[in-house]
Scaffold this motif. Structure first.
Motif, PDB file in Angstrom:
ATOM      1  N   SER A 187       0.871  -1.181   0.000  1.00 63.37           N
ATOM      2  CA  SER A 187       0.000   0.000   0.000  1.00 63.37           C
ATOM      3  C   SER A 187       0.905   1.228   0.000  1.00 63.37           C
ATOM      4  O   SER A 187       1.892   1.271   0.749  1.00 63.37           O
ATOM      5  CB  SER A 187      -0.865  -0.026   1.276  1.00 63.37           C
ATOM      6  N   THR A 188       0.577   2.219  -0.812  1.00 66.21           N
ATOM      7  CA  THR A 188       1.434   3.416  -0.833  1.00 66.21           C
ATOM      8  C   THR A 188       1.350   4.157   0.513  1.00 66.21           C
ATOM      9  O   THR A 188       2.317   4.786   0.931  1.00 66.21           O
ATOM     10  CB  THR A 188       1.047   4.364  -1.989  1.00 66.21           C
ATOM     11  N   ASN A 189       0.194   4.075   1.193  1.00 65.75           N
ATOM     12  CA  ASN A 189       0.094   4.726   2.514  1.00 65.75           C
ATOM     13  C   ASN A 189       0.974   4.018   3.542  1.00 65.75           C
ATOM     14  O   ASN A 189       1.626   4.664   4.365  1.00 65.75           O
ATOM     15  CB  ASN A 189      -1.361   4.725   3.013  1.00 65.75           C
ATOM     16  N   GLN A 235      -1.209  -2.323  -6.048  1.00 68.01           N
ATOM     17  CA  GLN A 235      -1.040  -2.516  -4.603  1.00 68.01           C
ATOM     18  C   GLN A 235      -1.582  -3.906  -4.263  1.00 68.01           C
ATOM     19  O   GLN A 235      -2.639  -4.315  -4.760  1.00 68.01           O
ATOM     20  CB  GLN A 235      -1.824  -1.478  -3.814  1.00 68.01           C
ATOM     21  N   GLY A 246      -4.049  -2.694  -0.833  1.00 68.63           N
ATOM     22  CA  GLY A 246      -4.505  -1.297  -0.809  1.00 68.63           C
ATOM     23  C   GLY A 246      -5.588  -1.152   0.257  1.00 68.63           C
ATOM     24  O   GLY A 246      -6.470  -2.002   0.368  1.00 68.63           O
ATOM     25  N   ARG A 247      -5.480  -0.076   1.022  1.00 68.35           N
ATOM     26  CA  ARG A 247      -6.411   0.096   2.146  1.00 68.35           C
ATOM     27  C   ARG A 247      -7.401   1.216   1.880  1.00 68.35           C
ATOM     28  O   ARG A 247      -7.052   2.245   1.290  1.00 68.35           O
ATOM     29  CB  ARG A 247      -5.625   0.380   3.429  1.00 68.35           C
ATOM     30  N   GLY A 248      -8.642   1.003   2.333  1.00 65.42           N
ATOM     31  CA  GLY A 248      -9.675   2.028   2.205  1.00 65.42           C
ATOM     32  C   GLY A 248     -10.106   2.516   3.575  1.00 65.42           C
ATOM     33  O   GLY A 248      -9.526   2.136   4.598  1.00 65.42           O
ATOM     34  N   ARG A 249     -11.096   3.363   3.581  1.00 66.00           N
ATOM     35  CA  ARG A 249     -11.641   3.877   4.846  1.00 66.00           C
ATOM     36  C   ARG A 249     -12.253   2.749   5.646  1.00 66.00           C
ATOM     37  O   ARG A 249     -12.696   1.754   5.097  1.00 66.00           O
ATOM     38  CB  ARG A 249     -12.738   4.906   4.570  1.00 66.00           C
ATOM     39  N   TRP A 279      -8.922  -1.684  -0.669  1.00 65.20           N
ATOM     40  CA  TRP A 279      -9.021  -0.937  -1.936  1.00 65.20           C
ATOM     41  C   TRP A 279      -8.343  -1.785  -2.993  1.00 65.20           C
ATOM     42  O   TRP A 279      -7.123  -1.886  -3.039  1.00 65.20           O
ATOM     43  CB  TRP A 279      -8.357   0.429  -1.825  1.00 65.20           C
ATOM     44  N   LYS A 299     -18.864   4.958  -7.885  1.00 70.08           N
ATOM     45  CA  LYS A 299     -17.628   5.449  -7.266  1.00 70.08           C
ATOM     46  C   LYS A 299     -16.447   5.342  -8.230  1.00 70.08           C
ATOM     47  O   LYS A 299     -16.187   4.276  -8.790  1.00 70.08           O
ATOM     48  CB  LYS A 299     -17.353   4.641  -5.999  1.00 70.08           C
ATOM     49  N   GLY A 337     -11.337   7.169  -4.307  1.00 70.74           N
ATOM     50  CA  GLY A 337     -11.450   7.190  -2.843  1.00 70.74           C
ATOM     51  C   GLY A 337     -10.213   7.808  -2.215  1.00 70.74           C
ATOM     52  O   GLY A 337      -9.161   7.943  -2.862  1.00 70.74           O
ATOM     53  N   ILE A 338     -10.350   8.176  -0.959  1.00 68.91           N
ATOM     54  CA  ILE A 338      -9.298   8.926  -0.249  1.00 68.91           C
ATOM     55  C   ILE A 338      -9.089   8.314   1.129  1.00 68.91           C
ATOM     56  O   ILE A 338     -10.060   8.024   1.833  1.00 68.91           O
ATOM     57  CB  ILE A 338      -9.747  10.398  -0.083  1.00 68.91           C
ATOM     58  N   ILE A 382      -4.646   8.574  -2.300  1.00 66.78           N
ATOM     59  CA  ILE A 382      -5.727   8.723  -3.290  1.00 66.78           C
ATOM     60  C   ILE A 382      -5.686   7.538  -4.261  1.00 66.78           C
ATOM     61  O   ILE A 382      -4.614   7.181  -4.770  1.00 66.78           O
ATOM     62  CB  ILE A 382      -5.570  10.051  -4.077  1.00 66.78           C
ATOM     63  N   GLY A 383      -6.829   6.950  -4.495  1.00 70.62           N
ATOM     64  CA  GLY A 383      -6.945   5.888  -5.500  1.00 70.62           C
ATOM     65  C   GLY A 383      -7.999   6.295  -6.515  1.00 70.62           C
ATOM     66  O   GLY A 383      -9.111   6.673  -6.128  1.00 70.62           O
TER      67      GLY A 383
END
Ligand code: BTN
Length: 263
Positions: free
Chosen positions: A34-36, A58, A61-64, A69, A127, A130-131, A149-150
């Motif tokens: 994940s880039t975060n 990713q 990848g992670r979402g809220r 993600w 959608k 997402g952020i 941001i994705g």
């Protein structure tokens, strides 16, 4: 148009050619968790810098709200890492300024998007982006914002799992042609920098005004789903912190700081 392929040989010269206000450090990964998450490690290993972290795919990848993600090739996955100024305490506006940046970027390629509180970017109720905002301190107690941001760009919604809240779309599905990811990254970053400059100059009212004009949440009857609570009412405003103000049937005004919003 000649589309550049996203590789480290292409991305570094393209980014170095741009004059960004906030960023001078760039990282690119073909595939990363994940880039975060990478951003957090980069802050630990190389503190003191503002950076941009980009990945082609990713693996986690992670979402809220701890969601996943899904990040196949063709999407845009980016994290902006920025050292917080010492007087900066309005972190809750970061999702809004990121949403504004994506909205402006989409507008620049003739896609009309709406922002759904807090920070989902929708095109015709589907959608597209997402952020995920996080923050972290380094060993010297310097705070950093990580704005992840994705955006679904050249990937198709059929390759994505169905989102729990709404169906997905992508830029290619909206404009029926491939986009140059490198050019998209550069454009998005310029829009992000414009919004972040407003944030740095404490022009929060401008960020909120842009968000309100792009949002389709205000005026709607909404259901807010929180962990242990459901709130029904009319979304009437966002306050100076970016929180949603909902007027319930019993004429109570509730400040909503988190949760999923349905309408
Ligand atoms: C959401 O809508 O739930 C937020 C999705 C955020 C996805 C981006 S992709 C780049 C960055 N890295 C991550 O792991 N997540 C964000």
């Amino acid at each position: 148009m000649n589309h550049q392929i996203l590789t480290k040989e292409n991305i570094f010269p393209a980014l170095s050619n741009e004059s960004f206000t906030f960023f001078e450090n760039f990282y690119y990964f073909n595939s990363i968790e994940s880039t975060n998450t990478a951003a957090k490690q980069i802050i630990k290993d190389n503190p003191g810098k503002n950076s941009i972290i980009i990945a082609k795919t990713q693996t986690n990848g992670r979402g809220r709200l701890s969601r996943q993600w899904y990040s196949p090739p063709g999407g845009l996955y980016i994290s902006y890492v920025i050292k917080a100024s010492s007087n900066q305490n309005k972190m809750t506006l970061l999702p809004l300024l990121c949403a504004n940046s994506i909205h402006h970027f989409l507008q620049s390629i003739a896609i009309d998007s709406q922002i759904k509180w807090p920070n989902d970017i929708l095109v015709n109720s589907k959608k597209i982006a997402g952020i995920l905002i996080e923050n972290i301190f380094d060993t010297k107690q310097q705070k950093y914002f990580i704005c992840g941001i994705g955006i679904n760009v050249n990937n198709h919604s059929t390759d994505l799992p169905k989102d729990v809240l709404y169906p997905s779309t992508s830029i290619i599905e909206e404009i029926h042609k491939n986009s140059d990811i490198i050019e998209s990254i550069i454009k998005l970053t310029h829009f992000f920098e414009k919004q972040y400059s407003l944030f740095e100059q404490n022009q929060m009212n401008k960020i909120i005004e842009i968000w309100k004009n792009a949002s389709n949440t205000l005026g709607k009857n909404v259901t807010i789903q929180q962990k242990n609570k459901t709130i029904h009412g009319k979304a009437i405003d966002v306050d100076e912190d970016g929180f949603l103000i909902v007027k319930t049937k019993s004429n109570n005004y509730q400040k909503i700081t988190s949760g999923d919003c349905y309408y």
